[in-house]
Design a protein around this motif. Sequence first.
Motif, short mmCIF file in Angstrom:
data_model
loop_
_atom_site.label_atom_id
_atom_site.label_comp_id
_atom_site.label_asym_id
_atom_site.label_seq_id
_atom_site.Cartn_x
_atom_site.Cartn_y
_atom_site.Cartn_z
N MET A 1 0.84 -1.18 0.00
CA MET A 1 0.00 0.00 0.00
C MET A 1 0.89 1.24 0.00
O MET A 1 1.90 1.30 0.67
CB MET A 1 -0.91 0.00 1.23
CG MET A 1 -1.83 1.20 1.25
SD MET A 1 -3.00 1.21 2.61
CE MET A 1 -4.26 0.16 1.93
N ALA A 2 0.48 2.22 -0.76
CA ALA A 2 1.24 3.46 -0.88
C ALA A 2 1.17 4.29 0.39
O ALA A 2 0.20 4.24 1.13
CB ALA A 2 0.72 4.27 -2.06
N LYS A 3 2.22 5.06 0.61
CA LYS A 3 2.27 6.04 1.69
C LYS A 3 2.24 7.41 1.01
O LYS A 3 3.15 7.77 0.27
CB LYS A 3 3.55 5.88 2.49
CG LYS A 3 3.71 6.93 3.58
CD LYS A 3 5.01 6.73 4.34
CE LYS A 3 5.17 7.77 5.42
NZ LYS A 3 6.39 7.55 6.20
N ILE A 4 1.17 8.17 1.27
CA ILE A 4 1.02 9.48 0.64
C ILE A 4 1.59 10.55 1.56
O ILE A 4 1.17 10.68 2.71
CB ILE A 4 -0.45 9.76 0.30
CG1 ILE A 4 -0.92 8.70 -0.71
CG2 ILE A 4 -0.62 11.17 -0.25
CD1 ILE A 4 -2.35 8.79 -1.11
N VAL A 5 2.55 11.29 1.02
CA VAL A 5 3.27 12.31 1.78
C VAL A 5 3.08 13.66 1.11
O VAL A 5 3.46 13.86 -0.05
CB VAL A 5 4.78 11.96 1.86
CG1 VAL A 5 5.55 13.06 2.56
CG2 VAL A 5 4.98 10.63 2.57
N TYR A 6 2.48 14.59 1.86
CA TYR A 6 2.34 15.98 1.41
C TYR A 6 3.63 16.69 1.80
O TYR A 6 3.95 16.83 2.98
CB TYR A 6 1.13 16.62 2.07
CG TYR A 6 0.94 18.10 1.82
CD1 TYR A 6 1.29 18.72 0.63
CD2 TYR A 6 0.36 18.89 2.81
CE1 TYR A 6 1.09 20.08 0.42
CE2 TYR A 6 0.15 20.25 2.61
CZ TYR A 6 0.52 20.84 1.42
OH TYR A 6 0.32 22.19 1.22
N SER A 7 4.37 17.15 0.80
CA SER A 7 5.71 17.67 1.01
C SER A 7 5.88 18.99 0.27
O SER A 7 5.73 19.03 -0.95
CB SER A 7 6.71 16.63 0.47
OG SER A 7 8.01 17.11 0.49
N MET A 8 6.17 20.06 1.03
CA MET A 8 6.35 21.38 0.41
C MET A 8 7.38 22.20 1.18
O MET A 8 7.49 22.08 2.40
CB MET A 8 5.03 22.17 0.43
CG MET A 8 3.89 21.58 -0.37
SD MET A 8 4.03 21.76 -2.15
CE MET A 8 3.94 23.51 -2.34
N LEU A 9 8.09 23.05 0.45
CA LEU A 9 8.90 24.08 1.07
C LEU A 9 7.95 25.12 1.65
O LEU A 9 6.92 25.44 1.05
CB LEU A 9 9.81 24.75 0.04
CG LEU A 9 10.92 23.90 -0.55
CD1 LEU A 9 11.50 24.57 -1.79
CD2 LEU A 9 12.00 23.67 0.48
N THR A 10 8.29 25.65 2.82
CA THR A 10 7.43 26.63 3.46
C THR A 10 8.28 27.66 4.20
O THR A 10 9.43 27.40 4.56
CB THR A 10 6.42 25.95 4.41
OG1 THR A 10 5.58 26.93 5.00
CG2 THR A 10 7.10 25.15 5.48
N SER A 11 7.69 28.81 4.42
CA SER A 11 8.33 29.85 5.23
C SER A 11 8.09 29.54 6.70
O SER A 11 7.24 28.71 7.04
CB SER A 11 7.76 31.22 4.88
OG SER A 11 6.38 31.28 5.21
#
Length: 188
Positions: A1-11
């Motif tokens: 099963m996939a692992k969904i990762v929300y990944s973003m650069l942020t201030s």
Amino acid sequence: MAKIVYSMLTSLDGYIAGPDGDIGLPVPETELHQHFNDMMRQASAVLAGRRMYETMRFWDSPDRETGATEVERDFADAWRDTPKIVFSTTLRQVGSNARLVNGDAETAVRSLKTKTDGLVILGGADLAADLTRVGLIDEYRLYMHPVVLGGGKPYFQSGLSLALKPLGTESLPQGVTLLRYAPANQAA
């Protein structure tokens, strides 16, 4: 099963783009870029909304590689090799190694999650908010730059209510701190 990762650069103040819509965050230099290259190479797929996909299409063009550094060429290769699923009601077509979904994101992602193994990277605050509301994100990765944008597009969309449990932190180049969290109600 996939692992969904929300990944973003942020201030530091939680924005992924400034008030004028411009990214406004420092461009990753070689060592930090390599971190993202490695993550992209681990990914089974990338999920993106229209705006994020259009921003990342920059990496599709072989012309883009003229004058590019080795780490940028490496990222472009990894980006092109990774299957992408683009969620949009306005786009009519997407580039190579990408599939367009203009219907129910929840159903498409639930199906992907059961049929795919490994890391699935999610980029884009609006799509992330939709998937957060239905409990489909397994991990949140905030790459916090030591800058303050003072407003703009937030990492977490306004109106979301979410309890998180920390998974760890990591100090990265350029003064970036990676903060990792999972939904608090998620099984260990």
